[in-house]
Write a protein that holds these residues in place. Structure first.
Motif, PDB file in Angstrom:
ATOM      1  N   ARG A 193       0.934  -1.019   0.167  1.00 59.26           N
ATOM      2  CA  ARG A 193       0.379   0.436  -0.223  1.00 59.26           C
ATOM      3  C   ARG A 193       1.059   1.119  -0.287  1.00 59.26           C
ATOM      4  O   ARG A 193       2.781   1.302   0.769  1.00 59.26           O
ATOM      5  CB  ARG A 193      -1.136  -0.107   1.055  1.00 59.26           C
ATOM      6  N   GLN A 194       0.588   2.365  -0.587  1.00 61.18           N
ATOM      7  CA  GLN A 194       1.269   3.325  -0.745  1.00 61.18           C
ATOM      8  C   GLN A 194       0.988   4.474   0.243  1.00 61.18           C
ATOM      9  O   GLN A 194       0.427   4.756   0.986  1.00 61.18           O
ATOM     10  CB  GLN A 194       0.578   4.498  -1.837  1.00 61.18           C
ATOM     11  N   VAL A 195       2.156   4.971   0.946  1.00 53.06           N
ATOM     12  CA  VAL A 195       2.882   6.117   1.930  1.00 53.06           C
ATOM     13  C   VAL A 195       2.967   6.950   1.102  1.00 53.06           C
ATOM     14  O   VAL A 195       4.198   7.051   0.121  1.00 53.06           O
ATOM     15  CB  VAL A 195       3.195   5.632   3.323  1.00 53.06           C
ATOM     16  N   PRO A 196       3.185   8.254   2.095  1.00 59.11           N
ATOM     17  CA  PRO A 196       3.746   9.249   1.805  1.00 59.11           C
ATOM     18  C   PRO A 196       5.455   8.684   1.363  1.00 59.11           C
ATOM     19  O   PRO A 196       5.723   8.985   2.160  1.00 59.11           O
ATOM     20  CB  PRO A 196       3.696  10.602   2.479  1.00 59.11           C
ATOM     21  N   SER A 197       6.024   8.971   0.141  1.00 53.87           N
ATOM     22  CA  SER A 197       7.654   9.213  -0.163  1.00 53.87           C
ATOM     23  C   SER A 197       7.781   7.248  -0.121  1.00 53.87           C
ATOM     24  O   SER A 197       9.065   6.904  -0.458  1.00 53.87           O
ATOM     25  CB  SER A 197       8.710   9.702   1.270  1.00 53.87           C
ATOM     26  N   GLY A 198       6.824   5.997  -0.442  1.00 50.85           N
ATOM     27  CA  GLY A 198       7.171   4.946  -0.266  1.00 50.85           C
ATOM     28  C   GLY A 198       5.922   3.976  -0.617  1.00 50.85           C
ATOM     29  O   GLY A 198       4.770   4.202  -0.705  1.00 50.85           O
ATOM     30  N   VAL A 199       6.486   3.166   0.203  1.00 49.74           N
ATOM     31  CA  VAL A 199       5.395   1.794   0.046  1.00 49.74           C
ATOM     32  C   VAL A 199       5.311   1.044   1.066  1.00 49.74           C
ATOM     33  O   VAL A 199       6.440   0.721   1.533  1.00 49.74           O
ATOM     34  CB  VAL A 199       4.735   1.016  -1.537  1.00 49.74           C
ATOM     35  N   ALA A 204      13.682  -2.348  -7.759  1.00 51.23           N
ATOM     36  CA  ALA A 204      14.430  -1.923  -6.481  1.00 51.23           C
ATOM     37  C   ALA A 204      13.652  -0.714  -6.345  1.00 51.23           C
ATOM     38  O   ALA A 204      13.447   0.510  -7.532  1.00 51.23           O
ATOM     39  CB  ALA A 204      16.014  -1.683  -6.727  1.00 51.23           C
ATOM     40  N   PHE A 205      13.354  -0.323  -5.453  1.00 52.62           N
ATOM     41  CA  PHE A 205      13.860  -0.806  -4.248  1.00 52.62           C
ATOM     42  C   PHE A 205      11.719  -1.621  -3.644  1.00 52.62           C
ATOM     43  O   PHE A 205      12.113  -1.816  -2.501  1.00 52.62           O
ATOM     44  CB  PHE A 205      14.235   0.110  -3.181  1.00 52.62           C
ATOM     45  N   ALA A 206      10.864  -0.412  -4.495  1.00 51.55           N
ATOM     46  CA  ALA A 206       9.157  -1.129  -3.870  1.00 51.55           C
ATOM     47  C   ALA A 206       9.124  -2.160  -4.368  1.00 51.55           C
ATOM     48  O   ALA A 206       8.420  -3.404  -3.931  1.00 51.55           O
ATOM     49  CB  ALA A 206       8.649  -0.133  -5.137  1.00 51.55           C
ATOM     50  N   GLY A 207      10.153  -2.905  -5.203  1.00 53.80           N
ATOM     51  CA  GLY A 207       9.753  -4.512  -5.661  1.00 53.80           C
ATOM     52  C   GLY A 207      10.157  -4.961  -4.503  1.00 53.80           C
ATOM     53  O   GLY A 207       9.971  -7.050  -5.387  1.00 53.80           O
ATOM     54  N   TYR A 208      11.186  -5.060  -3.470  1.00 56.32           N
ATOM     55  CA  TYR A 208      11.068  -5.739  -2.654  1.00 56.32           C
ATOM     56  C   TYR A 208      10.140  -5.895  -1.691  1.00 56.32           C
ATOM     57  O   TYR A 208      10.433  -6.764  -0.841  1.00 56.32           O
ATOM     58  CB  TYR A 208      12.387  -5.261  -2.451  1.00 56.32           C
ATOM     59  N   VAL A 209       9.147  -4.904  -1.144  1.00 56.50           N
ATOM     60  CA  VAL A 209       7.849  -4.831  -0.432  1.00 56.50           C
ATOM     61  C   VAL A 209       7.286  -6.264  -0.773  1.00 56.50           C
ATOM     62  O   VAL A 209       6.876  -6.354  -1.660  1.00 56.50           O
ATOM     63  CB  VAL A 209       7.668  -4.253  -0.296  1.00 56.50           C
ATOM     64  N   GLY A 210       7.588  -7.842   0.106  1.00 59.67           N
ATOM     65  CA  GLY A 210       6.704  -8.357   0.386  1.00 59.67           C
ATOM     66  C   GLY A 210       7.324  -9.567   1.196  1.00 59.67           C
ATOM     67  O   GLY A 210       7.897  -9.490   2.499  1.00 59.67           O
ATOM     68  N   SER A 211       5.855 -10.830   1.857  1.00 60.72           N
ATOM     69  CA  SER A 211       6.349 -12.148   2.082  1.00 60.72           C
ATOM     70  C   SER A 211       8.331 -12.099   1.938  1.00 60.72           C
ATOM     71  O   SER A 211       8.293 -12.415   1.206  1.00 60.72           O
ATOM     72  CB  SER A 211       5.504 -12.978   2.294  1.00 60.72           C
ATOM     73  N   GLY A 212       8.462 -12.022   3.376  1.00 61.94           N
ATOM     74  CA  GLY A 212       9.929 -13.228   3.340  1.00 61.94           C
ATOM     75  C   GLY A 212      11.335 -12.306   2.768  1.00 61.94           C
ATOM     76  O   GLY A 212      12.213 -12.291   2.451  1.00 61.94           O
ATOM     77  N   LEU A 213      10.377 -10.867   2.518  1.00 57.35           N
ATOM     78  CA  LEU A 213      11.705  -9.576   2.226  1.00 57.35           C
ATOM     79  C   LEU A 213      11.386  -8.455   2.658  1.00 57.35           C
ATOM     80  O   LEU A 213      11.925  -8.531   4.139  1.00 57.35           O
ATOM     81  CB  LEU A 213      11.245  -9.684   0.453  1.00 57.35           C
ATOM     82  N   ALA A 214      11.400  -7.613   2.474  1.00 59.32           N
ATOM     83  CA  ALA A 214      11.191  -5.935   3.557  1.00 59.32           C
ATOM     84  C   ALA A 214       9.945  -5.576   3.284  1.00 59.32           C
ATOM     85  O   ALA A 214       9.059  -5.989   2.510  1.00 59.32           O
ATOM     86  CB  ALA A 214      11.692  -4.514   1.981  1.00 59.32           C
ATOM     87  N   ALA A 215      10.105  -5.362   4.187  1.00 55.27           N
ATOM     88  CA  ALA A 215       8.715  -4.601   4.980  1.00 55.27           C
ATOM     89  C   ALA A 215       8.286  -3.129   4.539  1.00 55.27           C
ATOM     90  O   ALA A 215       7.399  -2.930   4.998  1.00 55.27           O
ATOM     91  CB  ALA A 215       8.592  -4.228   6.151  1.00 55.27           C
ATOM     92  N   ALA A 216       9.077  -2.301   3.844  1.00 55.46           N
ATOM     93  CA  ALA A 216       9.392  -1.214   3.764  1.00 55.46           C
ATOM     94  C   ALA A 216       9.844  -0.740   2.598  1.00 55.46           C
ATOM     95  O   ALA A 216      11.171  -1.578   2.169  1.00 55.46           O
ATOM     96  CB  ALA A 216       8.180  -0.247   4.610  1.00 55.46           C
ATOM     97  N   ALA A 217       9.526  -0.086   1.483  1.00 58.60           N
ATOM     98  CA  ALA A 217      10.352   0.785   0.354  1.00 58.60           C
ATOM     99  C   ALA A 217      10.413   2.158   0.175  1.00 58.60           C
ATOM    100  O   ALA A 217       8.920   2.903   0.745  1.00 58.60           O
ATOM    101  CB  ALA A 217      10.393   0.225  -0.502  1.00 58.60           C
ATOM    102  N   VAL A 218      11.207   3.117   0.968  1.00 57.07           N
ATOM    103  CA  VAL A 218      11.268   4.167   1.301  1.00 57.07           C
ATOM    104  C   VAL A 218      12.465   4.701   0.035  1.00 57.07           C
ATOM    105  O   VAL A 218      13.120   4.327  -0.955  1.00 57.07           O
ATOM    106  CB  VAL A 218      12.030   5.124   1.941  1.00 57.07           C
ATOM    107  N   LEU A 219      11.207   5.904  -1.299  1.00 54.38           N
ATOM    108  CA  LEU A 219      12.077   6.409  -2.507  1.00 54.38           C
ATOM    109  C   LEU A 219      11.900   7.806  -2.567  1.00 54.38           C
ATOM    110  O   LEU A 219      10.995   8.175  -2.756  1.00 54.38           O
ATOM    111  CB  LEU A 219      10.678   5.675  -3.428  1.00 54.38           C
ATOM    112  N   GLY A 220      13.518   7.982  -3.167  1.00 50.19           N
ATOM    113  CA  GLY A 220      13.761   9.416  -3.083  1.00 50.19           C
ATOM    114  C   GLY A 220      13.246  10.092  -5.200  1.00 50.19           C
ATOM    115  O   GLY A 220      12.465   9.276  -5.292  1.00 50.19           O
TER     116      GLY A 220
END
Length: 556
Positions: free
Chosen positions: A35-41, A65-81
């Protein structure tokens, strides 16, 4: 695969909204996962209560990289510039707080100056808020430095983050997860090759070009040119070259088992990579290595660059088990998951233009004007040994600063608001450093007096720049112009005259950085490219203080 002069810009895209539109669309399409949050997912399914939260991030333009790494067994969140720009401190803190109000957090990012500045600053703020924070700084690029801990983080990001995320899913605590990720990083090596440069949305051409009949070996994911040019090899020769470079850099032989990633940099399509993979596998096996669950596809890109990279991670029993563990994100599928109904697509610019007022906003009108005139020139200087985004980033930051201080007539409050807005919009190294200078200048304001000391403000800015950026005079950075400028304000005379004289000193000092070799930032990996050319940060500072001098004369 054939090379070309440069990347292709298929559409005349609006570079100022490109990253925001891309993030919004990504979250819309993969709403079952993020789900989208300000500056990331953030992941729709977070780890169990008490588990560490892996938050990864960096600039846009590298999908998956880096939003595509968010999910089960990977990252809990990604922040993007913004494109090729580090996310700001505020963006990182905001994504973490959207993810969880408290807990253990692991910040994962590549080894770049802007990322280190902003993630370190965010960690300090998060710790103040009660989080426990650790870092994973990926350093896999063998071409960027002979010292492993000084290397850039490129496609090895995915390997390190995958292993860390799997450890968390198995129940690893904060320090245990960071330890296993550090072991993965120390065992991971990457080398890349470019056949053409990439083009930033809205830019008139590619950041760099590759001559016909040549390839650039050792490219960075921000479009940094390679460290060596070679004749275009055959596919078999290319496979042998890549395998030679990464296996020669592996730690002392402990295991023949390798986690392998053959990565497309943007314009190298899946079938091209599939066709090259058997040749890479042959080269690995000929050297006695075994490929474990390889990944072949585009996992860390550089917009539309035509190129590819090879990453290997030397696996022990624990790392191999974690590498094989299930994971599910938009980019990595082991195994697949369900698909939910998509919500409506919504996107708005991150900031609205505020009514301007006060002296500081008036000054920033001049600053924005000079940066609009100089954007292409500064970008070209930065592209000599960096990613070419300096002019665009400076202009975006200055516009945000001008808008943020609109209506604020208190000089200290206006400078503080301007600094924070500059960093939040521009990101990257320059964004963090201009925030540091503006906020430190704000602290020099004496609220009991109607005016403030230009000398004190400039001296405070120079001191903070050196402390936060870690630069010294002669490192070929903005400090080489800022420090002489601050010293020149000691001269007696009317403020406008003294400022104009100090601005001339800054201009001269900035131009003389052409004689220096860079010792910090991305440019240090290509010192010869910038020799004979001034530092982009020093030149932009000189342009700005010259323009402020013109404003002062207009007010005299």
């Amino acid at each position: 695969m054939q090379n070309s002069a440069g990347g292709t810009n298929l559409l005349q895209q609006d570079g100022t909204t490109f990253a925001g539109r891309a993030i919004a669309s990504f979250a819309h399409i993969y709403s079952a996962i993020v789900r989208q949050v300000p500056s990331g997912v953030v992941a729709t399914r977070t780890p169990p209560d008490g588990a560490p939260l892996l938050v990864v991030g960096g600039g846009s333009g590298h999908y998956p990289a880096f939003a595509g790494y968010v999910g089960s067994g990977l990252a809990a969140a990604a922040v993007l510039g913004d494109v090729f720009a580090s996310p700001s401190e505020a963006a990182i803190v905001g994504v973490v707080r959207d993810l969880a109000p408290a807990g253990d957090v692991i910040l994962g990012y590549g080894n770049y100056a802007g990322d280190r500045l902003n993630f370190n600053a965010a960690a300090a703020e998060l710790e103040y808020l009660g989080y426990r924070v650790r870092h994973i700084v990926v350093t896999d690029d063998v071409a960027s430095s002979p010292q492993h801990n000084e290397r850039r983080g490129i496609a090895g990001d995915l390997i390190v983050f995958k292993i860390c995320g799997a450890g968390i899913l198995r129940g690893a605590g904060l320090d245990e997860a960071v330890t296993v990720a550090a072991r993965a990083n120390s065992a991971t090596r990457t080398i890349g090759v470019a056949f053409s440069g990439c083009t930033i949305p809205g830019a008139p051409g590619p950041l760099f070009t590759v001559n016909p009949g040549e390839i650039a070996l050792g490219l960075g994911i921000h479009g940094e040119p390679g460290i060596e040019t070679l004749p275009v090899p055959t596919e078999s020769e290319l496979a042998g070259l890549l395998v030679d470079r990464v296996t020669a850099e592996l730690p002392a032989r402990r295991s023949p088992r390798l986690g392998v990633l053959l990565n497309g940099m943007g314009s190298a399509g899946p079938e091209t990579l599939f066709a090259i993979w058997p040749l890479v596998l042959d080269e690995l096996q000929a050297r006695g290595y075994q490929s474990i669950a390889p990944l072949v596809g585009s996992y860390v890109s550089s917009l539309d660059m035509t190129g590819l990279s090879l990453s290997v991670c030397q696996l022990d029993d624990e790392l191999e088990a974690l590498w094989l563990d299930p994971a599910h994100s938009a980019a990595v599928h082991r195994p697949d998951g369900e698909v939910a109904e998509r919500p409506p697509l919504t996107w708005r610019p991150t900031s609205e233009r505020l009514e301007r007022g006060g002296l500081v906003a008036e000054v920033f009108d001049y600053v924005v004007a000079v940066l609009e005139r100089s954007e292409q020139e500064l970008g070209a200087l930065d592209a000599l040994a960096g990613d070419g985004d300096h002019g665009r980033g400076m202009l975006a930051g200055a516009r945000a600063a001008r808008d943020a201080c609109g209506g604020i007539h208190d000089i200290g409050a206006a400078l503080t608001a301007a600094g924070k807005a500059w960093a939040a919009r521009a990101g990257g190294t320059s964004g963090a450093l201009w925030e540091a200078m503006l906020t430190s200048a704000a602290k020099s304001v004496d609220p009991s007096r109607p005016h403030f000391s230009l000398k004190a403000a400039a001296a405070a800015a120079a001191t903070q720049l050196a402390e936060q950026g870690g630069a010294r005079l002669g490192d070929k950075t903005m400090l080489d112009a800022v420090a002489p400028f601050a010293s020149a304000l000691d001269a007696p005379g009317p403020p406008a005259v003294v400022w104009r004289q100090a601005a001339a000193v800054a201009r001269n000092a900035a131009e003389r950085t052409s004689e220096l070799i860079p010792r910090l930032g991305r440019a240090r990996t290509h010192p010869g490219r910038s020799l004979g050319h001034p530092d982009a940060g020093a030149m932009s500072f000189a342009l700005i203080v010259e323009e402020v001098g013109r404003w002062m004369e207009s007010r005299s």
